[in-house]
Motif scaffolding. Structure first.
Motif, PDB file in Angstrom:
ATOM      1  N   LEU A 144      -3.142  -8.233  -9.904  1.00 32.51           N
ATOM      2  CA  LEU A 144      -2.671  -7.409  -8.613  1.00 32.51           C
ATOM      3  C   LEU A 144      -2.801  -7.438  -7.076  1.00 32.51           C
ATOM      4  CD1 LEU A 144      -0.594  -4.688  -7.923  1.00 32.51           C
ATOM      5  CD2 LEU A 144      -2.270  -3.316  -8.438  1.00 32.51           C
ATOM      6  N   THR A 145      -2.353  -7.112  -6.460  1.00 31.40           N
ATOM      7  CA  THR A 145      -2.170  -8.031  -4.929  1.00 31.40           C
ATOM      8  C   THR A 145      -1.617  -7.051  -4.430  1.00 31.40           C
ATOM      9  OG1 THR A 145      -2.009 -10.224  -5.596  1.00 31.40           O
ATOM     10  CG2 THR A 145      -1.109  -9.469  -3.005  1.00 31.40           C
ATOM     11  N   VAL A 146      -2.468  -6.421  -3.563  1.00 31.14           N
ATOM     12  CA  VAL A 146      -1.733  -5.979  -2.608  1.00 31.14           C
ATOM     13  C   VAL A 146      -1.505  -5.818  -1.428  1.00 31.14           C
ATOM     14  CG1 VAL A 146      -2.281  -3.355  -0.982  1.00 31.14           C
ATOM     15  CG2 VAL A 146      -3.270  -3.422  -3.661  1.00 31.14           C
ATOM     16  N   LEU A 147      -0.069  -6.294  -0.697  1.00 25.18           N
ATOM     17  CA  LEU A 147       0.565  -6.496   0.269  1.00 25.18           C
ATOM     18  C   LEU A 147      -0.099  -6.422   1.846  1.00 25.18           C
ATOM     19  CD1 LEU A 147       3.564  -7.178  -1.087  1.00 25.18           C
ATOM     20  CD2 LEU A 147       2.089  -8.736  -1.096  1.00 25.18           C
ATOM     21  N   PRO A 167       0.851  -1.012   0.354  1.00 23.90           N
ATOM     22  CA  PRO A 167       0.174   0.339   0.445  1.00 23.90           C
ATOM     23  C   PRO A 167       0.885   1.063  -0.123  1.00 23.90           C
ATOM     24  CG  PRO A 167      -1.636  -1.451   1.715  1.00 23.90           C
ATOM     25  CD  PRO A 167       0.671  -2.196   1.281  1.00 23.90           C
ATOM     26  N   GLY A 168       0.133   2.023  -0.660  1.00 24.33           N
ATOM     27  CA  GLY A 168       1.585   3.603  -0.629  1.00 24.33           C
ATOM     28  C   GLY A 168       2.404   3.485  -1.761  1.00 24.33           C
ATOM     29  N   GLN A 169       3.056   2.272  -2.638  1.00 22.86           N
ATOM     30  CA  GLN A 169       3.949   2.687  -3.088  1.00 22.86           C
ATOM     31  C   GLN A 169       3.294   2.051  -4.952  1.00 22.86           C
ATOM     32  OE1 GLN A 169       7.251   2.404  -2.472  1.00 22.86           O
ATOM     33  NE2 GLN A 169       6.130   2.701  -0.471  1.00 22.86           N
ATOM     34  N   THR A 170       3.916   2.135  -6.253  1.00 18.74           N
ATOM     35  CA  THR A 170       3.592   2.189  -7.010  1.00 18.74           C
ATOM     36  C   THR A 170       3.558   1.244  -7.571  1.00 18.74           C
ATOM     37  OG1 THR A 170       4.297   5.026  -7.140  1.00 18.74           O
ATOM     38  CG2 THR A 170       4.061   3.491  -9.694  1.00 18.74           C
ATOM     39  N   ILE A 214     -12.782   7.895 -12.406  1.00 21.43           N
ATOM     40  CA  ILE A 214     -11.306   6.953 -12.068  1.00 21.43           C
ATOM     41  C   ILE A 214     -10.246   7.893 -11.626  1.00 21.43           C
ATOM     42  CG2 ILE A 214      -9.302   6.159 -13.126  1.00 21.43           C
ATOM     43  CD1 ILE A 214     -12.361   4.647 -13.185  1.00 21.43           C
ATOM     44  N   PRO A 215      -9.456   7.982 -10.682  1.00 15.72           N
ATOM     45  CA  PRO A 215      -8.449   8.724 -10.195  1.00 15.72           C
ATOM     46  C   PRO A 215      -7.491   8.689 -10.573  1.00 15.72           C
ATOM     47  CG  PRO A 215      -9.683   6.918  -8.650  1.00 15.72           C
ATOM     48  CD  PRO A 215      -9.953   6.700  -9.744  1.00 15.72           C
ATOM     49  N   GLU A 216      -6.943  10.185 -10.275  1.00 16.48           N
ATOM     50  CA  GLU A 216      -5.671  10.091 -11.026  1.00 16.48           C
ATOM     51  C   GLU A 216      -4.566   9.532 -11.007  1.00 16.48           C
ATOM     52  OE1 GLU A 216      -6.352  15.254 -11.009  1.00 16.48           O
ATOM     53  OE2 GLU A 216      -4.828  14.273 -10.457  1.00 16.48           O
ATOM     54  N   ARG A 217      -4.639   9.075  -9.787  1.00 12.38           N
ATOM     55  CA  ARG A 217      -3.834   8.027  -9.581  1.00 12.38           C
ATOM     56  C   ARG A 217      -3.633   6.877 -10.454  1.00 12.38           C
ATOM     57  NH1 ARG A 217      -4.105   4.023  -6.306  1.00 12.38           N
ATOM     58  NH2 ARG A 217      -6.306   3.765  -6.018  1.00 12.38           N
ATOM     59  N   PHE A 218      -4.806   5.959 -11.226  1.00 10.91           N
ATOM     60  CA  PHE A 218      -4.395   5.673 -12.764  1.00 10.91           C
ATOM     61  C   PHE A 218      -3.686   6.353 -13.909  1.00 10.91           C
ATOM     62  CE2 PHE A 218      -6.371   1.258 -11.164  1.00 10.91           C
ATOM     63  CZ  PHE A 218      -6.594   2.046  -9.668  1.00 10.91           C
ATOM     64  N   SER A 219      -2.324   5.895 -14.014  1.00 11.75           N
ATOM     65  CA  SER A 219      -2.373   6.738 -16.094  1.00 11.75           C
ATOM     66  C   SER A 219      -1.615   5.373 -16.828  1.00 11.75           C
ATOM     67  CB  SER A 219      -1.172   7.131 -15.307  1.00 11.75           C
ATOM     68  OG  SER A 219       0.272   6.655 -14.764  1.00 11.75           O
ATOM     69  N   GLY A 220      -1.605   5.419 -18.117  1.00 10.32           N
ATOM     70  CA  GLY A 220      -0.915   4.978 -18.820  1.00 10.32           C
ATOM     71  C   GLY A 220      -0.106   5.379 -19.613  1.00 10.32           C
ATOM     72  N   SER A 221       0.838   4.625 -20.193  1.00  9.88           N
ATOM     73  CA  SER A 221       2.100   5.238 -21.229  1.00  9.88           C
ATOM     74  C   SER A 221       1.635   3.933 -22.250  1.00  9.88           C
ATOM     75  CB  SER A 221       3.349   5.414 -20.323  1.00  9.88           C
ATOM     76  OG  SER A 221       3.543   3.830 -20.137  1.00  9.88           O
ATOM     77  N   ASN A 222       2.412   4.150 -23.559  1.00  8.66           N
ATOM     78  CA  ASN A 222       2.783   3.146 -24.545  1.00  8.66           C
ATOM     79  C   ASN A 222       4.040   3.930 -25.293  1.00  8.66           C
ATOM     80  OD1 ASN A 222       2.818   1.181 -26.675  1.00  8.66           O
ATOM     81  ND2 ASN A 222      -0.174   2.028 -27.515  1.00  8.66           N
ATOM     82  N   SER A 223       5.124   2.638 -25.634  1.00  5.35           N
ATOM     83  CA  SER A 223       6.072   2.615 -25.982  1.00  5.35           C
ATOM     84  C   SER A 223       6.859   1.765 -26.813  1.00  5.35           C
ATOM     85  CB  SER A 223       7.200   4.093 -25.470  1.00  5.35           C
ATOM     86  OG  SER A 223       8.671   4.123 -25.854  1.00  5.35           O
ATOM     87  N   THR A 239       2.241   0.348 -20.494  1.00  4.35           N
ATOM     88  CA  THR A 239       2.283   0.109 -18.995  1.00  4.35           C
ATOM     89  C   THR A 239       0.967   0.695 -18.529  1.00  4.35           C
ATOM     90  OG1 THR A 239       4.713   0.316 -19.686  1.00  4.35           O
ATOM     91  CG2 THR A 239       3.847   0.684 -16.872  1.00  4.35           C
ATOM     92  N   LEU A 240       0.385  -0.114 -17.929  1.00  7.66           N
ATOM     93  CA  LEU A 240      -0.623   1.360 -16.645  1.00  7.66           C
ATOM     94  C   LEU A 240      -0.082   1.601 -15.455  1.00  7.66           C
ATOM     95  CD1 LEU A 240      -3.566   1.511 -15.981  1.00  7.66           C
ATOM     96  CD2 LEU A 240      -3.357  -0.762 -14.973  1.00  7.66           C
ATOM     97  N   THR A 241      -0.372   2.622 -14.948  1.00  9.97           N
ATOM     98  CA  THR A 241       0.715   2.937 -13.776  1.00  9.97           C
ATOM     99  C   THR A 241      -0.548   3.035 -12.879  1.00  9.97           C
ATOM    100  OG1 THR A 241       2.519   3.539 -14.508  1.00  9.97           O
ATOM    101  CG2 THR A 241       2.392   4.047 -12.323  1.00  9.97           C
ATOM    102  N   ILE A 242      -0.312   2.305 -11.871  1.00 12.68           N
ATOM    103  CA  ILE A 242      -0.695   2.861 -10.353  1.00 12.68           C
ATOM    104  C   ILE A 242      -0.455   3.756  -9.448  1.00 12.68           C
ATOM    105  CG2 ILE A 242      -3.010   2.177  -9.087  1.00 12.68           C
ATOM    106  CD1 ILE A 242      -3.262   0.029 -10.791  1.00 12.68           C
ATOM    107  N   SER A 243      -0.410   4.611  -9.028  1.00 11.08           N
ATOM    108  CA  SER A 243       0.451   5.378  -8.200  1.00 11.08           C
ATOM    109  C   SER A 243      -0.621   5.148  -7.021  1.00 11.08           C
ATOM    110  CB  SER A 243       0.634   6.684  -8.230  1.00 11.08           C
ATOM    111  OG  SER A 243       1.099   7.372  -9.273  1.00 11.08           O
ATOM    112  N   ARG A 244       0.020   5.466  -5.615  1.00 10.65           N
ATOM    113  CA  ARG A 244      -0.412   5.553  -4.110  1.00 10.65           C
ATOM    114  C   ARG A 244      -1.384   4.419  -4.231  1.00 10.65           C
ATOM    115  NH1 ARG A 244      -0.296  10.123  -6.165  1.00 10.65           N
ATOM    116  NH2 ARG A 244      -2.545  10.412  -6.434  1.00 10.65           N
ATOM    117  N   VAL A 245      -0.764   2.962  -4.325  1.00  7.29           N
ATOM    118  CA  VAL A 245      -2.103   2.228  -4.287  1.00  7.29           C
ATOM    119  C   VAL A 245      -2.600   1.605  -2.666  1.00  7.29           C
ATOM    120  CG1 VAL A 245      -1.722  -0.632  -4.237  1.00  7.29           C
ATOM    121  CG2 VAL A 245      -0.400   1.079  -6.165  1.00  7.29           C
TER     122      VAL A 245
END
Lengths: 117, 108
Positions: free
Chosen positions: B105-108, B14-17, B57-66, B71-77
């Motif tokens: 995705l498992t949140v520890l 929790p709290g990580q990316t 959808i919260p701003e914590r969810f973001s995506g990129s493509n290169s 990649t789907l990035t979830i900040s402050r999980v």
């Protein structure tokens, strides 16, 4: 607000034909760019796209299932129907319909179909 | 035919990316969409067109493509982010939709 709901039999026998109906509200399938897709998910497994129909009657099918699938729309009833022939126990799973504009959003709640004799 | 590959699982405190990958040959030339599926629920769109977020959808969810990876990035999980995540593309070579195999995705 867009909503979709799937309906159809919960149990079908092997070799039978499955007919599922997606009833929707909040959009029209006569609007340019709009489509409805069917996606399924075997228990505990990944999503599998099945078919897609657009406002202009364009139809697209999963290559591996194309021979067994037919998708149709009734714009006046706000419904999309999927038929799948020659059902097999491997076709058991939850079947979803979804509003489509390249992406799928939102989805219906899904309907569980079990194939068993 | 085109193939998209996801790792079967990721775990994060929790709290990580969290970063969930979706690999495919020159996937940057395709448009990638991401879905979240919580246990017992229908999937829900969280990112579309590589990096856009649907309303709500919260701003914590973001995506990129290169390159070869989207990649789907979830900040402050948060614990509530625990779910299966699927990427989706349109394979123009054979005109059909492809989903990745999903990442739990498992949140520890």
């Amino acid at each position: 607000q867009i909503t979709l709901k799937e309906s159809g039999p919960t149990l079908v026998k092997p070799t039978q034909t499955l007919t599922l109906t997606c009833s929707f509200s909040g959009f029209s399938l006569s609007t340019s760019g709009v489509g409805v897709a069917w996606i399924r998910q075997p228990p505990g497994k990944a999503l599998e796209w099945l078919a897609l129909i657009y406002w202009d009657d364009d139809e697209w099918y999963s290559p591996s299932l194309k021979s067994r699938l037919t998708i149709t729309k009734d714009t006046s009833k706000n419904q999309v129907v999927l038929t799948m022939t020659n059902m097999d126990p491997m076709d058991t799973g939850t079947y979803y319909c979804a509003h489509s504009r390249d992406w799928f959003d939102p989805w219906g709640q899904g309907t569980l179909v079990t194939v068993s004799s | 035919s085109y193939v998209v590959t996801q790792p079967p699982s990721e775990s994060v405190a929790p709290g990580q990316t969290a970063r969930i990958s979706c690999g495919g040959n020159n996937i940057e030339s395709k448009t990638v969409h991401w879905y979240q599926q919580k246990s017992g629920q229908a999937p829900a769109l969280v990112v579309y067109d590589d990096s856009d977020r649907p309303s709500g959808i919260p701003e914590r969810f973001s995506g990129s493509n290169s390159g070869n990876t989207a990649t789907l990035t979830i900040s402050r999980v948060e614990a509530g982010d625990e779910a299966d995540y699927y990427c989706q593309v349109w394979d123009s070579s054979s005109d059909h939709v492809l989903f990745g195999g999903g990442t739990k995705l498992t949140v520890l």
